[in-house]
Design a protein around this motif. Structure first.
Motif, PDB file in Angstrom:
ATOM      1  N   SER A  73       0.826  -1.207   0.000  1.00  0.00           N
ATOM      2  CA  SER A  73       0.000   0.000   0.000  1.00  0.00           C
ATOM      3  C   SER A  73       0.859   1.256   0.000  1.00  0.00           C
ATOM      4  CB  SER A  73      -0.926  -0.010   1.217  1.00  0.00           C
ATOM      5  OG  SER A  73      -1.720   1.154   1.268  1.00  0.00           O
ATOM      6  N   LEU A  74       1.920   1.261   0.809  1.00  0.00           N
ATOM      7  CA  LEU A  74       2.804   2.426   0.860  1.00  0.00           C
ATOM      8  C   LEU A  74       3.544   2.623  -0.463  1.00  0.00           C
ATOM      9  CD1 LEU A  74       4.305   2.113   4.465  1.00  0.00           C
ATOM     10  CD2 LEU A  74       2.717   3.852   3.637  1.00  0.00           C
ATOM     11  N   LEU A  75       3.934   1.514  -1.102  1.00  0.00           N
ATOM     12  CA  LEU A  75       4.593   1.602  -2.402  1.00  0.00           C
ATOM     13  C   LEU A  75       3.666   2.248  -3.421  1.00  0.00           C
ATOM     14  CD1 LEU A  75       6.897   0.893  -4.382  1.00  0.00           C
ATOM     15  CD2 LEU A  75       5.778  -1.319  -4.725  1.00  0.00           C
ATOM     16  N   PHE A  76       2.405   1.843  -3.426  1.00  0.00           N
ATOM     17  CA  PHE A  76       1.447   2.402  -4.365  1.00  0.00           C
ATOM     18  C   PHE A  76       1.211   3.894  -4.084  1.00  0.00           C
ATOM     19  CE2 PHE A  76      -3.146   3.453  -4.808  1.00  0.00           C
ATOM     20  CZ  PHE A  76      -3.132   3.655  -6.170  1.00  0.00           C
ATOM     21  N   LEU A  77       0.986   4.245  -2.825  1.00  0.00           N
ATOM     22  CA  LEU A  77       0.733   5.647  -2.492  1.00  0.00           C
ATOM     23  C   LEU A  77       1.944   6.515  -2.807  1.00  0.00           C
ATOM     24  CD1 LEU A  77      -1.175   5.239   0.901  1.00  0.00           C
ATOM     25  CD2 LEU A  77      -2.121   6.016  -1.275  1.00  0.00           C
ATOM     26  N   GLY A  78       3.143   6.016  -2.463  1.00  0.00           N
ATOM     27  CA  GLY A  78       4.342   6.794  -2.755  1.00  0.00           C
ATOM     28  C   GLY A  78       4.553   6.989  -4.242  1.00  0.00           C
ATOM     29  N   ALA A  79       4.373   5.917  -5.014  1.00  0.00           N
ATOM     30  CA  ALA A  79       4.567   6.017  -6.466  1.00  0.00           C
ATOM     31  C   ALA A  79       3.518   6.923  -7.104  1.00  0.00           C
ATOM     32  CB  ALA A  79       4.504   4.622  -7.094  1.00  0.00           C
ATOM     33  N   SER A  80       2.297   6.933  -6.572  1.00  0.00           N
ATOM     34  CA  SER A  80       1.246   7.768  -7.150  1.00  0.00           C
ATOM     35  C   SER A  80       1.544   9.246  -6.999  1.00  0.00           C
ATOM     36  CB  SER A  80      -0.101   7.432  -6.507  1.00  0.00           C
ATOM     37  OG  SER A  80      -0.153   7.867  -5.160  1.00  0.00           O
ATOM     38  N   ILE A 329       7.485  20.747   2.206  1.00  0.00           N
ATOM     39  CA  ILE A 329       7.824  19.384   2.629  1.00  0.00           C
ATOM     40  C   ILE A 329       7.531  19.150   4.106  1.00  0.00           C
ATOM     41  CG2 ILE A 329       9.727  17.749   2.923  1.00  0.00           C
ATOM     42  CD1 ILE A 329      10.892  18.715   0.311  1.00  0.00           C
ATOM     43  N   PRO A 330       7.990  20.024   5.044  1.00  0.00           N
ATOM     44  CA  PRO A 330       7.665  19.779   6.456  1.00  0.00           C
ATOM     45  C   PRO A 330       6.163  19.819   6.735  1.00  0.00           C
ATOM     46  CG  PRO A 330       9.479  21.339   6.260  1.00  0.00           C
ATOM     47  CD  PRO A 330       8.905  21.169   4.895  1.00  0.00           C
ATOM     48  N   TYR A 331       5.437  20.659   5.991  1.00  0.00           N
ATOM     49  CA  TYR A 331       3.981  20.719   6.196  1.00  0.00           C
ATOM     50  C   TYR A 331       3.340  19.371   5.877  1.00  0.00           C
ATOM     51  CZ  TYR A 331      -0.929  21.774   5.333  1.00  0.00           C
ATOM     52  OH  TYR A 331      -2.297  21.755   5.349  1.00  0.00           O
ATOM     53  N   TRP A 332       3.745  18.758   4.746  1.00  0.00           N
ATOM     54  CA  TRP A 332       3.175  17.457   4.404  1.00  0.00           C
ATOM     55  C   TRP A 332       3.655  16.376   5.358  1.00  0.00           C
ATOM     56  CZ3 TRP A 332      -0.931  18.036   1.921  1.00  0.00           C
ATOM     57  CH2 TRP A 332      -1.065  18.949   0.879  1.00  0.00           C
ATOM     58  N   MET A 333       4.843  16.522   5.934  1.00  0.00           N
ATOM     59  CA  MET A 333       5.285  15.589   6.973  1.00  0.00           C
ATOM     60  C   MET A 333       4.301  15.594   8.142  1.00  0.00           C
ATOM     61  SD  MET A 333       9.419  16.183   7.197  1.00  0.00           S
ATOM     62  CE  MET A 333       9.520  15.150   8.670  1.00  0.00           C
ATOM     63  N   VAL A 334       3.871  16.785   8.540  1.00  0.00           N
ATOM     64  CA  VAL A 334       2.910  16.918   9.638  1.00  0.00           C
ATOM     65  C   VAL A 334       1.552  16.370   9.214  1.00  0.00           C
ATOM     66  CG1 VAL A 334       1.637  18.582  11.034  1.00  0.00           C
ATOM     67  CG2 VAL A 334       4.098  18.845  10.729  1.00  0.00           C
ATOM     68  N   TYR A 335       1.108  16.752   8.026  1.00  0.00           N
ATOM     69  CA  TYR A 335      -0.239  16.403   7.573  1.00  0.00           C
ATOM     70  C   TYR A 335      -0.451  14.894   7.520  1.00  0.00           C
ATOM     71  CZ  TYR A 335      -4.293  16.068   4.479  1.00  0.00           C
ATOM     72  OH  TYR A 335      -5.513  15.755   3.950  1.00  0.00           O
ATOM     73  N   GLY A 472       4.415  13.877  -1.785  1.00  0.00           N
ATOM     74  CA  GLY A 472       4.874  12.506  -1.608  1.00  0.00           C
ATOM     75  C   GLY A 472       6.183  12.425  -0.850  1.00  0.00           C
ATOM     76  N   VAL A 473       7.098  13.351  -1.139  1.00  0.00           N
ATOM     77  CA  VAL A 473       8.373  13.386  -0.410  1.00  0.00           C
ATOM     78  C   VAL A 473       8.124  13.652   1.068  1.00  0.00           C
ATOM     79  CG1 VAL A 473      10.523  14.688  -0.122  1.00  0.00           C
ATOM     80  CG2 VAL A 473       9.739  14.062  -2.407  1.00  0.00           C
ATOM     81  N   GLY A 474       7.219  14.598   1.380  1.00  0.00           N
ATOM     82  CA  GLY A 474       6.900  14.880   2.771  1.00  0.00           C
ATOM     83  C   GLY A 474       6.329  13.675   3.481  1.00  0.00           C
ATOM     84  N   SER A 475       5.452  12.931   2.794  1.00  0.00           N
ATOM     85  CA  SER A 475       4.880  11.727   3.391  1.00  0.00           C
ATOM     86  C   SER A 475       5.965  10.679   3.681  1.00  0.00           C
ATOM     87  CB  SER A 475       3.827  11.143   2.453  1.00  0.00           C
ATOM     88  OG  SER A 475       3.345   9.915   2.938  1.00  0.00           O
ATOM     89  N   LEU A 476       6.871  10.472   2.713  1.00  0.00           N
ATOM     90  CA  LEU A 476       7.935   9.476   2.905  1.00  0.00           C
ATOM     91  C   LEU A 476       8.897   9.888   4.009  1.00  0.00           C
ATOM     92  CD1 LEU A 476       8.737   8.489  -0.785  1.00  0.00           C
ATOM     93  CD2 LEU A 476       7.433   7.193   0.905  1.00  0.00           C
ATOM     94  N   LEU A 477       9.242  11.185   4.078  1.00  0.00           N
ATOM     95  CA  LEU A 477      10.133  11.650   5.144  1.00  0.00           C
ATOM     96  C   LEU A 477       9.475  11.501   6.511  1.00  0.00           C
ATOM     97  CD1 LEU A 477      11.766  14.855   3.604  1.00  0.00           C
ATOM     98  CD2 LEU A 477      12.811  12.620   3.975  1.00  0.00           C
ATOM     99  N   LEU A 481      10.959   9.296   9.496  1.00  0.00           N
ATOM    100  CA  LEU A 481      11.184   9.805  10.849  1.00  0.00           C
ATOM    101  C   LEU A 481      10.502   8.921  11.878  1.00  0.00           C
ATOM    102  CD1 LEU A 481      12.216  12.046  12.749  1.00  0.00           C
ATOM    103  CD2 LEU A 481      10.083  13.296  12.283  1.00  0.00           C
ATOM    104  N   LEU A 482       9.283   8.479  11.569  1.00  0.00           N
ATOM    105  CA  LEU A 482       8.567   7.594  12.490  1.00  0.00           C
ATOM    106  C   LEU A 482       9.295   6.266  12.651  1.00  0.00           C
ATOM    107  CD1 LEU A 482       6.033   7.168  14.208  1.00  0.00           C
ATOM    108  CD2 LEU A 482       4.877   6.334  12.158  1.00  0.00           C
TER     109      LEU A 482
END
Length: 551
Positions: A73-80, A329-335, A472-477, A481-482
């Motif tokens: 699922s993460l692979l699909f979301l990241g690639a999208s 990028i940091p905003y999407w990390m939080v979101y 997508g980069v923010g989500s992966l970062l 971090l998690l």
């Protein structure tokens, strides 16, 4: 369709000129409505596919482990998200936005058909073969009881991963081009009309999300995955049909050629990397060639090819846009760190209520008094709401842990599993979801507007793709971090005593760390927005400037 002045651009005959009856959308209602309906159907399909994808792969249909299903699922979301610039570049260089959207629906629809096919026994057997047998192992202390162990291999993995990657390619290309294509329908009607279009475009996204999360997800969990995955296929087929049916009403623009490679060369040259980007002699040669093309128009190698002055002007615009994009990028990390399912459902409800209020009441009130802030200032405001949201989440998590440590708990059942939960009312979560919804209203919608309006004409698709790539980069970062904080040695989020229970984690520390990152982002973004708007605006094209100087 009739030409509207620029080579290859087509406009509906009824909308060839600017409206004179006071309606900014005269002749464009059908085109705008078609784009919004197509976007809503496409988003309904996307969220219907992703909502229960982990549960589907983890079910008896495939018997994948939880980690294996989550990884897919993460692979699909990241690639999208990460493949979005590819679709934007394809539209800029070869197909145009209309052609790319129409073509992208084909792999999207084809890959979506794999899900209901694998949900049926006959389809699954034809594509994947028989399910592998399980090893038998002892699972009791006295070795008197046996249970199935791990399968010999991951069942149907090649088909699933290939289908998900093809699906991600279709999703990313459609997302990167449908947004600017919709804005193309109204961009000649003024900034106010373009801003309102993005408001309702975002609203249509959330209409699709509500349908997927409330209706389709329920069908998948309680009726069958076969029926649940036939619905997104039907949504995509209907979306493609409506898109093609509305073709005569659309404003379509031809590909202008991408300047991505030119921008990279100019960036390398400005950094002194002459061995990569070319030396100053080449620059002067390019300048003289540009002057020759101005003197002898017939010597241009390609019709509509940008001049050297246009390249420099576009490079200066890109140098201003990129810091704004990177600051997201940091905003999407939080979101993306909020609980996914509840965040989506609560967030879309907030946005469905706030977008019409903003479009019909707040924005017109501010426009009449000339107080409406620019897109950058609205984005800065959204960043501060994001900070308030993550602080509220951290405070609530600390309060929840206090309840747990004082045994003020209740038993909560999710499926067949029982969890120890704090006896806090669920309404305490309203502030953080309300704040993140307001944050998205002020950050993401103006972000789309900014990316479209500020991008050079020959790079609009690539820049819109970059905007989604950044999310997508923010989500992966954030996920990285998690993972780092969950290491067994000293991670705050490592919970070895009770797998699946977060009562032994210091999740409040994690939220406050994100709040610190977001605080720096807010200050940085505020500085960038002020610095950006103080700079003199570079022309979108430099040819007009050159002609004026010659006159």
């Amino acid at each position: 369709m009739a030409p509207a002045g620029r080579r290859g651009e087509r406009r509906p005959l009824l909308a060839a000129g600017r409206a004179r009856d006071g309606s900014p959308l005269k002749g464009r209602w059908a085109a705008c409505a078609a784009v919004l309906v197509v976007e809503s159907l496409e988003r309904a399909a996307f969220f219907s596919i992703t909502a229960n994808l982990v549960l589907y792969l983890n079910s008896s249909t495939f018997n994948w482990g939880g980690t294996q299903a989550s990884r897919a699922s993460l692979l699909f979301l990241g690639a999208s998200y990460l493949l979005s610039p590819v679709g934007g570049w394809l539209a800029d260089v070869y197909l145009g936005r209309y052609g790319t959207v129409a073509l992208s629906f084909l792999p999207y629809l084809l890959a979506a058909c794999l899900l209901p096919t694998t949900a049926s026994l006959d389809g699954r057997l034809s594509l994947c073969g028989q399910m592998p047998s399980y090893s038998i192992q002892n699972c009791s202390a006295d070795h008197t009881r046996t249970c199935p162990g791990q399968p010999q291999y991951q069942y149907c993995a090649p088909v699933v991963y290939s289908g998900l990657l093809l699906l991600a390619l279709g999703v990313s290309s459609t997302r990167a081009n449908l947004t600017p294509f919709g804005a193309d329908q109204v961009t000649d009607r003024g900034e106010d009309t373009t801003r309102r279009f993005f408001n309702w475009f975002y609203w249509s996204i959330n209409i699709g999300a509500v349908f997927a999360l409330l209706v389709v997800a329920f069908i998948q969990q309680n009726i069958s995955f076969l029926v649940g995955y036939l619905i997104p296929v039907a949504c995509l087929a209907l979306a493609l049909f409506i898109f093609l049916l509305a073709t005569p009403t659309f404003v379509t623009k031809p590909p202008t050629g991408s300047q991505v490679s030119v921008m990279i060369k100019l960036a390398l040259q400005s950094c002194g990397c002459t061995w990569l980007g070319g030396n100053r002699a080449r620059l002067s040669t390019r300048r003289s060639q540009a002057g020759a093309r101005e003197s002898f128009p017939d010597s241009r190698p390609q019709p509509g090819a940008p001049s050297y002055e246009e390249d420099l002007a576009n490079f200066q615009v890109m140098a201003k846009i990129l810091p704004v994009m990177l600051a997201f990028i940091p905003y999407w990390m939080v979101y993306f760190q909020f609980p996914d399912a509840w965040l989506l459902l609560a967030n879309v409800v907030v946005l469905l209520a706030l977008v019409p209020l903003k479009d019909r009441v707040i924005d017109p009130f501010l426009v009449r008094r000339k107080l409406l802030p620019s897109a950058l200032k609205r984005m800065s405001l959204g960043m501060f709401f994001g900070l308030a949201s993550i602080l509220a989440a951290g405070v609530l998590e600390r309060e929840r842990l206090q309840y747990v440590h004082h045994n003020q708990t209740v038993s909560q059942f999710i499926g067949k599993d029982s969890y120890v939960a704090a006896s806090l009312p669920i309404w305490w979560q309203i502030p953080q979801y309300l704040l993140i919804g307001i944050s998205e209203l002020f950050a993401s919608i103006p972000g789309l507007e900014f990316a479209y309006s500020e991008a050079p004409k020959s790079m609009k698709g690539a820049i819109m793709g970059l905007f989604f790539f950044i999310s997508g980069v923010g989500s992966l970062l954030g996920s990285g971090l998690l993972t780092l904080l969950s290491l067994p040695s000293h991670g705050w989020m490592h919970c070895p005593e009770d797998y699946g229970n977060i009562n032994n984690c210091r999740m409040d520390y994690y939220f406050f760390l994100l709040a610190g990152i977001q605080s720096v982002t807010c200050l940085l973004f505020a500085w960038i927005s002020v610095h950006y708007e103080k700079q003199p605006r570079q022309p979108g094209t430099c040819r007009l400037c050159v002609k004026q100087e010659e006159d």
